[in-house]
Design a protein around this motif. Structure first.
Motif, PDB file in Angstrom:
ATOM      1  N   GLN A 150      -5.427 -10.426  -4.565  1.00  0.00           N
ATOM      2  CA  GLN A 150      -5.630  -9.755  -3.280  1.00  0.00           C
ATOM      3  C   GLN A 150      -6.325 -10.689  -2.283  1.00  0.00           C
ATOM      4  O   GLN A 150      -6.007 -10.692  -1.086  1.00  0.00           O
ATOM      5  CB  GLN A 150      -6.486  -8.497  -3.484  1.00  0.00           C
ATOM      6  CG  GLN A 150      -6.707  -7.666  -2.216  1.00  0.00           C
ATOM      7  CD  GLN A 150      -5.425  -7.087  -1.675  1.00  0.00           C
ATOM      8  OE1 GLN A 150      -4.731  -6.332  -2.343  1.00  0.00           O
ATOM      9  NE2 GLN A 150      -5.087  -7.451  -0.449  1.00  0.00           N
ATOM     10  N   SER A 151      -7.246 -11.500  -2.783  1.00  0.00           N
ATOM     11  CA  SER A 151      -7.932 -12.474  -1.929  1.00  0.00           C
ATOM     12  C   SER A 151      -6.934 -13.465  -1.342  1.00  0.00           C
ATOM     13  O   SER A 151      -7.037 -13.851  -0.167  1.00  0.00           O
ATOM     14  CB  SER A 151      -8.999 -13.229  -2.723  1.00  0.00           C
ATOM     15  OG  SER A 151      -9.999 -12.357  -3.202  1.00  0.00           O
ATOM     16  N   ARG A 152      -5.969 -13.869  -2.167  1.00  0.00           N
ATOM     17  CA  ARG A 152      -4.944 -14.798  -1.681  1.00  0.00           C
ATOM     18  C   ARG A 152      -4.195 -14.209  -0.497  1.00  0.00           C
ATOM     19  O   ARG A 152      -3.962 -14.887   0.512  1.00  0.00           O
ATOM     20  CB  ARG A 152      -3.952 -15.122  -2.808  1.00  0.00           C
ATOM     21  CG  ARG A 152      -4.474 -16.087  -3.846  1.00  0.00           C
ATOM     22  CD  ARG A 152      -3.343 -16.551  -4.748  1.00  0.00           C
ATOM     23  NE  ARG A 152      -3.789 -17.501  -5.762  1.00  0.00           N
ATOM     24  CZ  ARG A 152      -2.996 -18.299  -6.438  1.00  0.00           C
ATOM     25  NH1 ARG A 152      -1.689 -18.247  -6.215  1.00  0.00           N
ATOM     26  NH2 ARG A 152      -3.466 -19.143  -7.338  1.00  0.00           N
ATOM     27  N   GLU A 153      -3.792 -12.938  -0.642  1.00  0.00           N
ATOM     28  CA  GLU A 153      -3.045 -12.284   0.438  1.00  0.00           C
ATOM     29  C   GLU A 153      -3.859 -12.248   1.728  1.00  0.00           C
ATOM     30  O   GLU A 153      -3.346 -12.552   2.809  1.00  0.00           O
ATOM     31  CB  GLU A 153      -2.653 -10.867   0.023  1.00  0.00           C
ATOM     32  CG  GLU A 153      -1.615 -10.807  -1.093  1.00  0.00           C
ATOM     33  CD  GLU A 153      -1.204  -9.380  -1.423  1.00  0.00           C
ATOM     34  OE1 GLU A 153      -1.480  -8.488  -0.588  1.00  0.00           O
ATOM     35  OE2 GLU A 153      -0.630  -9.161  -2.498  1.00  0.00           O
ATOM     36  N   LEU A 154      -5.122 -11.874   1.608  1.00  0.00           N
ATOM     37  CA  LEU A 154      -5.982 -11.777   2.790  1.00  0.00           C
ATOM     38  C   LEU A 154      -6.233 -13.157   3.407  1.00  0.00           C
ATOM     39  O   LEU A 154      -6.234 -13.304   4.635  1.00  0.00           O
ATOM     40  CB  LEU A 154      -7.321 -11.122   2.416  1.00  0.00           C
ATOM     41  CG  LEU A 154      -7.252  -9.657   1.963  1.00  0.00           C
ATOM     42  CD1 LEU A 154      -8.639  -9.160   1.583  1.00  0.00           C
ATOM     43  CD2 LEU A 154      -6.651  -8.774   3.049  1.00  0.00           C
ATOM     44  N   LEU A 155      -6.443 -14.153   2.571  1.00  0.00           N
ATOM     45  CA  LEU A 155      -6.694 -15.501   3.076  1.00  0.00           C
ATOM     46  C   LEU A 155      -5.460 -16.081   3.759  1.00  0.00           C
ATOM     47  O   LEU A 155      -5.569 -16.790   4.770  1.00  0.00           O
ATOM     48  CB  LEU A 155      -7.144 -16.416   1.930  1.00  0.00           C
ATOM     49  CG  LEU A 155      -8.564 -16.168   1.404  1.00  0.00           C
ATOM     50  CD1 LEU A 155      -8.793 -16.918   0.096  1.00  0.00           C
ATOM     51  CD2 LEU A 155      -9.607 -16.575   2.436  1.00  0.00           C
TER      52      LEU A 155
END
Length: 226
Positions: A150-155
């Motif tokens: 999920q962090s990847r998507e947001l970043l």
């Protein structure tokens, strides 16, 4: 030469310790290449992933891990062709996560990702839920993996917005530059037009004088005829 002499001339077999050292060196060389590949494949927008650290790592943890990895994959110590590239990526990651402002921004995104993952669970869990909560232990994929994804998507979204903003700023700067160029060109044209106007003044005055003289002559002829 007898068979005994031939056998005695052969090199003695390597000692067990030498074999172990050779295998150890080969294993270490292989591990260095594996680590180089891991860094090259790591998600570049998350320094924690590049350094292989948790978000809870302290400043000392970061320094220690960076020193360990930088020495391990140093281009002078591995024959991997892309070791210099991996070394630069590692150095950039350490610099970013060591910067207080950049780390706070990164942690805020990861915190948001964590909250989103917790909300998607059935039943949803509050953001205050600790990582060692029993409800998170049986998740598949694991809670940590889900948060990182999920962090990847947001970043990525954040990076796309940042690049669009830069592109827009550059476009605006280009527009402003074009406007200034047009203003300068317009001023130059005005100067040239004024110059041509001044240069043609004498000619216009002479033409007007000739026209006025011709008019007077016509009036004089008309008076005589009358």
């Amino acid at each position: 030469m007898s068979s005994n002499e031939a056998s005695s001339s052969k090199a003695p077999p390597p000692a067990a310790d030498d074999v172990e050292k050779l295998l150890s060196r080969e294993a270490t060389a292989f591990q260095r290449e594996v680590e180089v590949e891991r860094i090259l494949k790591a998600f570049k927008l998350n320094p924690y992933e590049i350094l292989d650290l948790d978000e809870t790592a302290t400043a000392d943890d970061i320094k220690k891990k960076y020193r360990q990895l930088s020495l391990f994959i140093h281009p002078d110590k591995t024959s991997h062709a892309r070791a210099p590239e991996a070394f630069d990526i590692l150095k950039k990651a350490e610099s970013e996560v060591s910067d207080k402002a950049q780390r706070e921004e990164l942690d805020a995104v990861i915190k948001q990702a964590r909250t989103l993952v917790l909300k998607r669970l059935t039943p949803p869990l509050p953001a205050s839920t600790p990582d060692n909560d029993p409800a998170l232990r049986s998740l598949v994929p694991s809670f940590k993996v889900q948060v990182r994804a999920q962090s990847r998507e947001l970043l990525i979204d954040e990076e796309v917005r940042r690049r669009k903003a830069i592109k827009m700023n550059l476009a605006n700067e280009g527009l402003e530059a074009r406007k200034k160029d047009e203003e300068i060109a317009s001023k130059k044209r005005k100067v040239e037009e004024d110059k041509h106007w001044e240069e043609g003044r004498e000619q216009r005055v002479d033409s007007w004088r000739d026209f006025a003289k011709g008019k007077k002559k016509k009036k004089a002829k008309i008076a005589i005829l009358g």
